[in-house]
Design a protein around this motif. Structure first.
Motif, PDB file in Angstrom:
ATOM      1  N   VAL A  59       0.865  -1.176   0.000  1.00 47.07           N
ATOM      2  CA  VAL A  59       0.000   0.000   0.000  1.00 47.07           C
ATOM      3  C   VAL A  59       0.899   1.223   0.000  1.00 47.07           C
ATOM      4  O   VAL A  59       2.107   1.131   0.247  1.00 47.07           O
ATOM      5  N   ASP A  60       0.306   2.380  -0.245  1.00 44.55           N
ATOM      6  CA  ASP A  60       1.091   3.613  -0.314  1.00 44.55           C
ATOM      7  C   ASP A  60       1.282   4.288   1.039  1.00 44.55           C
ATOM      8  O   ASP A  60       2.280   4.983   1.261  1.00 44.55           O
ATOM      9  N   ALA A  61       0.310   4.113   1.922  1.00 45.07           N
ATOM     10  CA  ALA A  61       0.360   4.810   3.208  1.00 45.07           C
ATOM     11  C   ALA A  61      -0.482   4.058   4.223  1.00 45.07           C
ATOM     12  O   ALA A  61      -1.271   3.169   3.874  1.00 45.07           O
ATOM     13  N   VAL A  62      -0.302   4.439   5.479  1.00 46.14           N
ATOM     14  CA  VAL A  62      -1.114   3.900   6.564  1.00 46.14           C
ATOM     15  C   VAL A  62      -1.725   5.069   7.318  1.00 46.14           C
ATOM     16  O   VAL A  62      -1.105   6.124   7.458  1.00 46.14           O
ATOM     17  N   MET A  63      -2.945   4.884   7.805  1.00 46.80           N
ATOM     18  CA  MET A  63      -3.552   5.870   8.691  1.00 46.80           C
ATOM     19  C   MET A  63      -3.859   5.197  10.014  1.00 46.80           C
ATOM     20  O   MET A  63      -4.469   4.123  10.058  1.00 46.80           O
ATOM     21  N   ALA A  64      -3.449   5.853  11.116  1.00 47.92           N
ATOM     22  CA  ALA A  64      -3.656   5.307  12.456  1.00 47.92           C
ATOM     23  C   ALA A  64      -3.575   6.444  13.460  1.00 47.92           C
ATOM     24  O   ALA A  64      -3.316   7.600  13.095  1.00 47.92           O
ATOM     25  N   ASP A  65      -3.783   6.121  14.726  1.00 47.95           N
ATOM     26  CA  ASP A  65      -3.561   7.110  15.768  1.00 47.95           C
ATOM     27  C   ASP A  65      -2.125   7.602  15.691  1.00 47.95           C
ATOM     28  O   ASP A  65      -1.188   6.805  15.585  1.00 47.95           O
ATOM     29  N   LYS A  66      -1.941   8.906  15.773  1.00 42.20           N
ATOM     30  CA  LYS A  66      -0.589   9.446  15.696  1.00 42.20           C
ATOM     31  C   LYS A  66       0.271   8.948  16.858  1.00 42.20           C
ATOM     32  O   LYS A  66       1.472   8.713  16.702  1.00 42.20           O
ATOM     33  N   ASP A  67      -0.337   8.776  18.036  1.00 40.35           N
ATOM     34  CA  ASP A  67       0.411   8.260  19.186  1.00 40.35           C
ATOM     35  C   ASP A  67       1.012   6.892  18.891  1.00 40.35           C
ATOM     36  O   ASP A  67       2.099   6.569  19.367  1.00 40.35           O
ATOM     37  N   PHE A  68       0.299   6.080  18.126  1.00 40.67           N
ATOM     38  CA  PHE A  68       0.796   4.761  17.741  1.00 40.67           C
ATOM     39  C   PHE A  68       1.916   4.882  16.713  1.00 40.67           C
ATOM     40  O   PHE A  68       2.912   4.144  16.763  1.00 40.67           O
ATOM     41  N   LEU A  69       1.788   5.835  15.779  1.00 41.39           N
ATOM     42  CA  LEU A  69       2.745   5.938  14.678  1.00 41.39           C
ATOM     43  C   LEU A  69       4.035   6.663  15.043  1.00 41.39           C
ATOM     44  O   LEU A  69       5.071   6.426  14.407  1.00 41.39           O
ATOM     45  N   ILE A  70       4.006   7.530  16.039  1.00 44.17           N
ATOM     46  CA  ILE A  70       5.195   8.341  16.354  1.00 44.17           C
ATOM     47  C   ILE A  70       6.448   7.500  16.565  1.00 44.17           C
ATOM     48  O   ILE A  70       7.488   7.756  15.943  1.00 44.17           O
ATOM     49  N   PRO A  71       6.435   6.479  17.433  1.00 43.38           N
ATOM     50  CA  PRO A  71       7.669   5.700  17.606  1.00 43.38           C
ATOM     51  C   PRO A  71       8.060   4.920  16.357  1.00 43.38           C
ATOM     52  O   PRO A  71       9.250   4.712  16.104  1.00 43.38           O
ATOM     53  N   ILE A  72       7.090   4.508  15.564  1.00 43.29           N
ATOM     54  CA  ILE A  72       7.385   3.760  14.340  1.00 43.29           C
ATOM     55  C   ILE A  72       8.077   4.667  13.333  1.00 43.29           C
ATOM     56  O   ILE A  72       9.078   4.287  12.705  1.00 43.29           O
ATOM     57  N   VAL A  73       7.560   5.882  13.177  1.00 37.42           N
ATOM     58  CA  VAL A  73       8.191   6.841  12.270  1.00 37.42           C
ATOM     59  C   VAL A  73       9.602   7.172  12.740  1.00 37.42           C
ATOM     60  O   VAL A  73      10.534   7.328  11.946  1.00 37.42           O
ATOM     61  N   GLY A  74       9.780   7.236  14.051  1.00 36.36           N
ATOM     62  CA  GLY A  74      11.099   7.562  14.593  1.00 36.36           C
ATOM     63  C   GLY A  74      12.135   6.474  14.409  1.00 36.36           C
ATOM     64  O   GLY A  74      13.339   6.746  14.406  1.00 36.36           O
ATOM     65  N   ALA A  98       7.608   8.194   7.104  1.00 39.68           N
ATOM     66  CA  ALA A  98       7.522   9.604   7.472  1.00 39.68           C
ATOM     67  C   ALA A  98       6.062  10.030   7.443  1.00 39.68           C
ATOM     68  O   ALA A  98       5.245   9.477   6.690  1.00 39.68           O
ATOM     69  N   PHE A  99       5.725  11.005   8.272  1.00 42.09           N
ATOM     70  CA  PHE A  99       4.365  11.529   8.259  1.00 42.09           C
ATOM     71  C   PHE A  99       4.129  12.322   6.980  1.00 42.09           C
ATOM     72  O   PHE A  99       5.003  13.057   6.507  1.00 42.09           O
ATOM     73  N   VAL A 100       2.954  12.162   6.420  1.00 44.16           N
ATOM     74  CA  VAL A 100       2.557  12.901   5.226  1.00 44.16           C
ATOM     75  C   VAL A 100       1.156  13.467   5.465  1.00 44.16           C
ATOM     76  O   VAL A 100       0.395  12.947   6.272  1.00 44.16           O
ATOM     77  N   ALA A 101       0.833  14.532   4.779  1.00 41.98           N
ATOM     78  CA  ALA A 101      -0.481  15.177   4.858  1.00 41.98           C
ATOM     79  C   ALA A 101      -0.718  15.753   6.253  1.00 41.98           C
ATOM     80  O   ALA A 101       0.134  15.690   7.131  1.00 41.98           O
ATOM     81  N   GLU A 102      -1.882  16.321   6.442  1.00 41.47           N
ATOM     82  CA  GLU A 102      -2.236  16.954   7.707  1.00 41.47           C
ATOM     83  C   GLU A 102      -2.833  15.922   8.669  1.00 41.47           C
ATOM     84  O   GLU A 102      -3.455  14.947   8.249  1.00 41.47           O
ATOM     85  N   ASP A 103      -2.636  16.169   9.961  1.00 43.06           N
ATOM     86  CA  ASP A 103      -3.301  15.331  10.951  1.00 43.06           C
ATOM     87  C   ASP A 103      -4.808  15.550  10.860  1.00 43.06           C
ATOM     88  O   ASP A 103      -5.285  16.589  10.391  1.00 43.06           O
ATOM     89  N   VAL A 104      -5.560  14.552  11.346  1.00 37.90           N
ATOM     90  CA  VAL A 104      -7.022  14.608  11.304  1.00 37.90           C
ATOM     91  C   VAL A 104      -7.553  14.280  12.696  1.00 37.90           C
ATOM     92  O   VAL A 104      -7.141  13.284  13.299  1.00 37.90           O
ATOM     93  N   LEU A 105      -8.437  15.110  13.222  1.00 34.28           N
ATOM     94  CA  LEU A 105      -9.067  14.830  14.512  1.00 34.28           C
ATOM     95  C   LEU A 105     -10.350  14.032  14.281  1.00 34.28           C
ATOM     96  O   LEU A 105     -11.239  14.468  13.541  1.00 34.28           O
ATOM     97  N   LEU A 106     -10.425  12.874  14.902  1.00 36.99           N
ATOM     98  CA  LEU A 106     -11.578  11.996  14.750  1.00 36.99           C
ATOM     99  C   LEU A 106     -12.102  11.597  16.125  1.00 36.99           C
ATOM    100  O   LEU A 106     -11.338  11.398  17.062  1.00 36.99           O
TER     101      LEU A 106
END
Length: 236
Positions: A163-178, A183-191
């Motif tokens: 796939v091209d990208a993943v969407m998840a809770d940013k708290d979950f993705l932060i350590p993975i990106v680090g 890398a984070f792409v696009a704007e964050d979304v509040l849900l």
């Protein structure tokens, strides 16, 4: 946060809790930093510490039960455990089937991560964990949604080029990106409306005990301290 696609409201039988001696807390055990299994195979993370403290303040004996995400609400309704504390967002859809405590986080951002900064998340192939509010959001965009049973599988799909990208809770993705090439792409979304504990509608007395405990942690600052410890956004 997550939002289960509800097609099992018929399971909302009168499986109410008669204030049993031991309250069983259901969690996924696969969504750090909220909840995960440590090296000893025990439930750990922000929600383990939170749940234990809430039980203490409510003067309840509690035990932890793990359950796959896609059946976590149906198995609450059928009586396999007495409450859900599993990074679950408070949504109007869920409120039709379960009752929530007051939120123990404010709404926090969901984010997209990809291997390339050039990904257009509105037309790309995007992975999300099945039955989450992220999956529901991606389905409303022009992207092609690919759902996976677990959050780890969504990340693996991006790394493998499936796939091209993943969407998840940013708290979950932060350590993975680090720690990876993502890398984070696009704007964050509040849900959603923040995260809360979920209960059968017949167990309002039990819900009220936990609700009061959450409010007491907000009042004395201990909830914010716990959120800061686990580096979770959505503080009060």
């Amino acid at each position: 946060m997550k939002s289960l696609i509800l097609g099992t409201a018929a399971l909302a039988l009168s499986a109410g809790l008669a204030m049993a001696d031991t309250v069983r807390l259901g969690t996924e055990g696969a969504y750090p930093p909220y909840n995960f299994l440590n090296d000893a195979g025990e439930v750990d993370g922000f929600e383990r510490e939170l749940g234990d403290e809430l039980c203490k303040r409510a003067e309840l004996d509690c035990e932890w039960v793990t359950n796959d995400w896609d059946s976590i609400i149906p198995n609450l309704l059928s009586g396999n455990y007495d409450a859900i504390i599993a990074g679950m967002s408070i949504t109007a859809e869920r409120k039709e089937v379960v009752n929530f405590t007051t939120g123990y986080t404010r709404p926090s951002p969901s984010a997209y991560a990809a291997m390339s900064a050039d990904v257009d998340v509105n037309s790309a192939v995007v992975a999300a964990q099945a039955s989450t509010i992220q999956a529901s959001h991606v389905a409303t965009t022009g992207a092609t949604l690919v759902e996976f049973p677990t959050p780890d599988e969504t990340v693996a799909a991006v790394k493998a080029g499936e796939v091209d990208a993943v969407m998840a809770d940013k708290d979950f993705l932060i350590p993975i990106v680090g720690e990876t090439e993502l890398a984070f792409v696009a704007e964050d979304v509040l849900l959603g409306d923040g995260i809360g504990m979920a209960f059968r509608k017949s167990d309002d007395e039990l819900r009220g005990k936990f609700d009061a405990a959450v409010e007491s942690m907000k009042a004395d600052g201990s909830l914010n301290a716990l959120l800061e410890k686990w580096e979770i956004e959505g503080q009060f």
